[in-house]
Design a protein around this motif. Structure first.
Motif, PDB file in Angstrom:
ATOM      1  N   ASP A 189       7.233  10.403  -3.934  1.00 26.63           N
ATOM      2  CA  ASP A 189       5.951  10.372  -3.219  1.00 26.63           C
ATOM      3  C   ASP A 189       6.025  11.145  -1.903  1.00 26.63           C
ATOM      4  O   ASP A 189       5.830  10.583  -0.822  1.00 26.63           O
ATOM      5  CB  ASP A 189       5.528   8.928  -2.944  1.00 26.63           C
ATOM      6  N   HIS A 238       4.051  12.969  -0.412  1.00 28.74           N
ATOM      7  CA  HIS A 238       2.832  12.938   0.393  1.00 28.74           C
ATOM      8  C   HIS A 238       2.822  11.711   1.305  1.00 28.74           C
ATOM      9  O   HIS A 238       2.031  11.648   2.253  1.00 28.74           O
ATOM     10  CB  HIS A 238       1.593  12.956  -0.496  1.00 28.74           C
ATOM     11  N   LYS A 243      -5.204   3.570 -15.459  1.00 27.89           N
ATOM     12  CA  LYS A 243      -5.525   3.766 -14.044  1.00 27.89           C
ATOM     13  C   LYS A 243      -4.326   4.295 -13.269  1.00 27.89           C
ATOM     14  O   LYS A 243      -4.466   5.142 -12.372  1.00 27.89           O
ATOM     15  CB  LYS A 243      -6.006   2.442 -13.439  1.00 27.89           C
ATOM     16  N   GLU A 276      -3.982   7.947 -14.031  1.00 35.01           N
ATOM     17  CA  GLU A 276      -4.976   8.714 -13.277  1.00 35.01           C
ATOM     18  C   GLU A 276      -4.554   8.866 -11.817  1.00 35.01           C
ATOM     19  O   GLU A 276      -4.804   9.892 -11.191  1.00 35.01           O
ATOM     20  CB  GLU A 276      -6.343   8.041 -13.363  1.00 35.01           C
ATOM     21  N   ALA A 277      -3.917   7.850 -11.261  1.00 35.30           N
ATOM     22  CA  ALA A 277      -3.444   7.928  -9.878  1.00 35.30           C
ATOM     23  C   ALA A 277      -2.381   9.013  -9.740  1.00 35.30           C
ATOM     24  O   ALA A 277      -2.356   9.748  -8.739  1.00 35.30           O
ATOM     25  CB  ALA A 277      -2.890   6.579  -9.433  1.00 35.30           C
ATOM     26  N   LYS A 328      -2.171  11.718 -11.530  1.00 34.95           N
ATOM     27  CA  LYS A 328      -2.891  13.001 -11.596  1.00 34.95           C
ATOM     28  C   LYS A 328      -3.633  13.293 -10.287  1.00 34.95           C
ATOM     29  O   LYS A 328      -3.665  14.428  -9.805  1.00 34.95           O
ATOM     30  CB  LYS A 328      -3.889  12.973 -12.756  1.00 34.95           C
ATOM     31  N   ARG A 329      -4.222  12.254  -9.708  1.00 39.19           N
ATOM     32  CA  ARG A 329      -5.002  12.418  -8.493  1.00 39.19           C
ATOM     33  C   ARG A 329      -4.122  12.780  -7.293  1.00 39.19           C
ATOM     34  O   ARG A 329      -4.522  13.567  -6.426  1.00 39.19           O
ATOM     35  CB  ARG A 329      -5.766  11.124  -8.225  1.00 39.19           C
ATOM     36  N   ASN A 330      -2.921  12.211  -7.238  1.00 40.51           N
ATOM     37  CA  ASN A 330      -2.051  12.432  -6.085  1.00 40.51           C
ATOM     38  C   ASN A 330      -1.196  13.689  -6.187  1.00 40.51           C
ATOM     39  O   ASN A 330      -0.598  14.114  -5.197  1.00 40.51           O
ATOM     40  CB  ASN A 330      -1.131  11.222  -5.885  1.00 40.51           C
ATOM     41  N   ARG A 331      -1.151  14.282  -7.359  1.00 41.28           N
ATOM     42  CA  ARG A 331      -0.314  15.471  -7.526  1.00 41.28           C
ATOM     43  C   ARG A 331      -0.706  16.606  -6.575  1.00 41.28           C
ATOM     44  O   ARG A 331       0.166  17.201  -5.928  1.00 41.28           O
ATOM     45  CB  ARG A 331      -0.368  15.955  -8.979  1.00 41.28           C
ATOM     46  N   ARG A 366      -2.071  16.406  -3.685  1.00 41.70           N
ATOM     47  CA  ARG A 366      -1.690  15.988  -2.336  1.00 41.70           C
ATOM     48  C   ARG A 366      -0.202  16.230  -2.101  1.00 41.70           C
ATOM     49  O   ARG A 366       0.197  16.759  -1.053  1.00 41.70           O
ATOM     50  CB  ARG A 366      -2.024  14.516  -2.120  1.00 41.70           C
TER      51      ARG A 366
END
Length: 204
Positions: A62, A64, A118, A121-122, A124-127, A129
């Protein structure tokens, strides 16, 4: 003498970053502050001597959130994985971690399909960032993006790629490739790390 770049193996949890760290360590790259088999480091809770990291590899999940100190030269190896299989593996990891929890804490229930979706999806969404953070430290030429599945399909190719990307002494490709156990790319029904720790304890 110029400072040597620090190689960061990064991704989200259960992406295969521990495997890459095991490969680099077997190939001859120093892995300071890292313990087999996870090799993880947390900058927020670890007193890190940056000079000890130069020329070596560290694992940062992580990025980010868990950002390395500004200043040193970094090279990044980013690991991607099928997000659904990664989410399943993360759920398995959390459930396994609860086995060591105090007896007054109730066991973790099984994750539902909706919860797995979910979490995927998180990822994918944070990639984007995480990618943006890496680019703040290092130009795109200093970022190697790989897939966990590719390492399992062709360990020799993966070892060759790592050797070509990582600076410093020549790494042992054969030793790196040997760290990859033949297995499915799907989430395993057990914790491979636990087996590895048992093997290490028994000197296997």
């Amino acid at each position: 003498m110029p400072n040597k770049p620090i190689t960061i193996v990064a991704g989200f949890g259960r992406c295969g970053s521990s495997l890459v760290m095991q490969m680099l360590a077997a190939g001859g790259m120093p892995t300071p502050y890292a313990i087999f088999p996870s090799y993880e480091i947390d900058f927020a809770h670890t007193q890190v001597l940056i000079s000890a990291l130069q020329g070596g590899a560290i694992k940062v999940l992580d990025p980010h959130i868990n950002r390395p100190p500004v200043g040193p030269e970094y090279r990044w190896i980013w690991l991607d994985r099928d997000p659904v299989e990664q989410a399943k593996s993360m759920a398995k990891f959390w459930k396994a971690a609860m086995v060591e929890a105090p007896s007054n804490i109730p066991p973790m229930p099984e994750f539902t399909g909706d919860q797995i979706a979910k979490l995927a999806e998180a990822f994918k969404r944070n990639r984007p960032r995480a990618n943006g953070v890496m680019l703040k430290y290092t130009p795109a030429s200093g970022i190697l993006k790989l897939r966990f599945e590719a390492f399992l399909h062709d360990p020799a190719w993966a070892a060759h790629l790592l050797k070509g990307f990582c600076p410093g002494p020549m790494l042992d490709e054969k030793a790196m490739a040997a760290q990859v156990k033949a297995r499915s790319t799907k989430c395993l029904p057990y914790m491979l790390e636990f087996e590895q720790m048992e093997e290490a304890k028994n000197g296997a």
